[in-house]
Design an enzyme around this catalytic site. Structure first.
Site, PDB file in Angstrom:
ATOM      1  N   ASP A  19      56.200-111.358  70.087  1.00 54.62           N
ATOM      2  CA  ASP A  19      55.966-110.003  70.595  1.00 54.62           C
ATOM      3  C   ASP A  19      56.893-109.661  71.757  1.00 54.62           C
ATOM      4  O   ASP A  19      57.463-110.546  72.395  1.00 54.62           O
ATOM      5  CB  ASP A  19      54.525-109.889  71.121  1.00 54.62           C
ATOM      6  CG  ASP A  19      53.501-109.904  69.993  1.00 54.62           C
ATOM      7  OD1 ASP A  19      53.902-110.138  68.832  1.00 54.62           O
ATOM      8  OD2 ASP A  19      52.312-109.695  70.294  1.00 54.62           O
ATOM      9  N   HIS A  31      55.782-115.035  72.453  1.00 57.76           N
ATOM     10  CA  HIS A  31      56.574-113.920  73.005  1.00 57.76           C
ATOM     11  C   HIS A  31      58.024-114.367  73.147  1.00 57.76           C
ATOM     12  O   HIS A  31      58.295-115.320  73.891  1.00 57.76           O
ATOM     13  CB  HIS A  31      56.011-113.501  74.363  1.00 57.76           C
ATOM     14  CG  HIS A  31      54.601-112.983  74.282  1.00 57.76           C
ATOM     15  ND1 HIS A  31      53.509-113.827  74.215  1.00 57.76           N
ATOM     16  CD2 HIS A  31      54.106-111.722  74.228  1.00 57.76           C
ATOM     17  CE1 HIS A  31      52.405-113.103  74.135  1.00 57.76           C
ATOM     18  NE2 HIS A  31      52.741-111.815  74.144  1.00 57.76           N
TER      19      HIS A  31
HETATM   20 ZN    ZN Z   1      52.730-107.630  73.952  1.00 56.91          ZN
END
Ligand code: ZN
Length: 517
Positions: A329, A473
């Protein structure tokens, strides 16, 4: 409180001495009158005088001894006079005694009750908390004599007590004449054999899904409490975290957190207890220890942990039967291309939930991501908490991002992932209007919290199961560093890596996916 009592005992001691004096004299007198013949009157008078002198000196000696014995207390300046007492007593709880400490002076009125169990480690943990609060309190006592004594009461309650486990809460109340009297708590569930406190991870064996379910239920409960008290809404996403809930107590087949004030919200919110009945979370409390502590019967058949989950499409591209989806992400970012290199070297496909705001500067990265067979999903424009926005703003966050992805890759994303996992029915309705499904995750590596590639790799590998979606991430270099480790470890366990689209076969707009199954 204790001082007047002491004066009384002093007076008692004094009058007793005088009485003794009287008795001695009377006895001597009577001996003289009844035991001595009349004829020996002259020597008898001298003897009588002698006896009186002896008796008087005995009384004086006794009085002086008493003065010496009680001298240290009497010589203290009045303002410093503190009467501290310790005593032990059985408690109402089996196998636990209480040690009481009371102090009373013009400055303070303190009453401490320490639990004393058979396990010294437990006693050490509980007494160190009590001592810490008591020391803080002592430092607040005024130098001279206070106008009104500051008060402190520390006591405890046991809510669960078997031969193996103990739930105990310590309640600290201090009134130091400040703006707010302190009302705090500390609590634990102990393993009586080891003396160790049981954490939420111990209870749920680190199962992120179940921990998240508990966390969500706790937030819901606090939200309800705040509504009932007509308090302003609080940012519970930020304040009420897993570590806040790490210690807990068991009470009446519920998991409870008897928080005092200021445990995670400002003191103006008051004391916020959380009570989650086990029966409402039975599917998340199937771990052996949780079942034991919360009296959850062994199920005849394990209930599904995620009801009404979309079934895998038979055409799903998972020939091994053991597939996981790596998802990244918040990109594209400065480390994304290095990640793409790693994925290419290992011949692994992943999914990227990207931010619209980063897409214009990262157009070439998005194009490369798509052309190398990875999946690109929508993660909103500005990483907004969509559950706090109105429909129009949610629509804008999502549609502008889809547009940016379309411009870069020629394809509109078929799914979105709400930032923070925060969604509601308005978000769901907007995403459906834009023909998108919602992709959540089943394994949270918490890579944003622990920027340590070994920890991140361990969490991903430990949490993986067939059909899992792993959340990471790519804006953190440590997460990119962890990726080869995750791929190697899971490949050894026979896993293949697929995109979220491959994992589910076909994503149905409006549906929310956590894992498959
Ligand atoms: Zn996020």
């Amino acid at each position: 409180m204790k001082k007047p009592k002491d004066n009384k005992s002093t007076k008692r001691a004094l009058s007793k001495t005088k009485q003794t004096n009287g008795k001695i004299i009377r006895r001597r007198n009577s001996q003289k009158t009844t035991g001595q013949p009349e004829t020996k009157r002259a020597p008898s008078l001298a003897k009588q005088l002698f006896l009186i002198i002896i008796a008087t000196s005995l009384v004086i000696t006794a009085f002086v001894s008493w003065m010496i014995l009680t001298k240290p207390e009497r010589s203290l300046p009045v303002t410093d006079k503190t009467d501290e007492k310790h005593y032990f007593s059985d408690s109402k709880y089996k196998g636990i005694r209480s040690k009481f400490v009371t102090r009373s002076s013009k400055k303070e009125a303190t009453s401490l009750e320490y639990p004393v169990t058979d396990n010294n480690k437990i006693n050490k943990i509980t007494s160190s908390i009590i001592d810490r609060y008591d020391n803080d309190f002592k430092h607040l006592l005024p130098g001279g004599s206070g106008i009104k004594p500051m008060t402190q009461t520390i006591s405890y309650q046991v809510s669960y007590n078997t031969s193996d486990y103990l739930s105990i809460a310590i309640y600290i109340k201090q009134d130091t004449h400040g703006a707010h009297p302190l009302s705090a708590t500390s609590f634990w569930t102990f393993d009586k054999n080891t003396g160790a406190a049981i954490s939420l991870d111990d209870l749920l064996e680190g199962d992120e899904n179940d921990i998240k379910a508990l966390l969500d239920a706790a937030k819901k409960s606090v939200k309800k409490t705040l509504e009932d008290r007509k308090k302003p809404e609080a940012n519970l996403e930020e304040y009420l975290t897993k570590s806040t809930l790490n210690n807990f107590t068991i009470s009446n087949n519920s998991i409870t957190w008897p928080f005092g004030q200021q445990a995670f919200l400002p003191s103006s919110y008051g004391e916020i207890g959380i009570n989650l009945p086990a029966k409402d979370l039975a599917t998340n409390l199937q771990h052996p220890l949780a079942r034991k502590l919360l009296n959850i019967p062994e199920p005849k058949k394990m209930p599904p942990t995620k009801p009404a989950l979309p079934q895998a499409n038979p055409s799903a591209n998972c020939p091994s039967g053991r597939c996981v989806a790596l998802t990244f992400d918040d990109g594209p970012g400065p480390h994304t291309e290095r990640l793409l290199d790693i994925l290419r070297q290992h011949n692994v496909k992943a999914s990227f939930f990207v931010l619209g705001s980063k897409s214009s500067s990262g157009t070439h990265i998005l194009r490369r991501t798509a052309s190398e067979g990875h999946y690109i999903g929508n993660h909103s424009w500005s990483h907004a908490n969509l559950s706090k926005l109105e429909a129009g703003s949610i629509h804008k966050e999502l549609s502008q991002t889809s547009e940016a992805i379309y411009k870069a890759t020629g394809k509109r994303p078929s799914s979105m992932r709400p930032p923070y996992g925060a969604s509601n029915h308005i978000v769901a309705s907007e995403m459906k209007k834009l023909e998108m499904s919602s992709i959540m995750w089943s394994v949270d590596t918490r890579d944003w919290a622990d920027r340590n590639s070994i920890i991140v790799c361990n969490r991903a590998v430990a949490g993986a199961s067939p059909g899992a979606i792993i959340l990471m991430h790519d804006i953190h270099s440590t997460s990119v560093d962890a990726t080869p480790c995750i791929i190697d470890a899971l490949k050894k366990q026979g896993y293949s890596f697929v995109t979220v689209e491959q994992l589910f076969g076909k994503l149905v707009p409006g549906e929310t996916y956590h894992s498959n199954p």
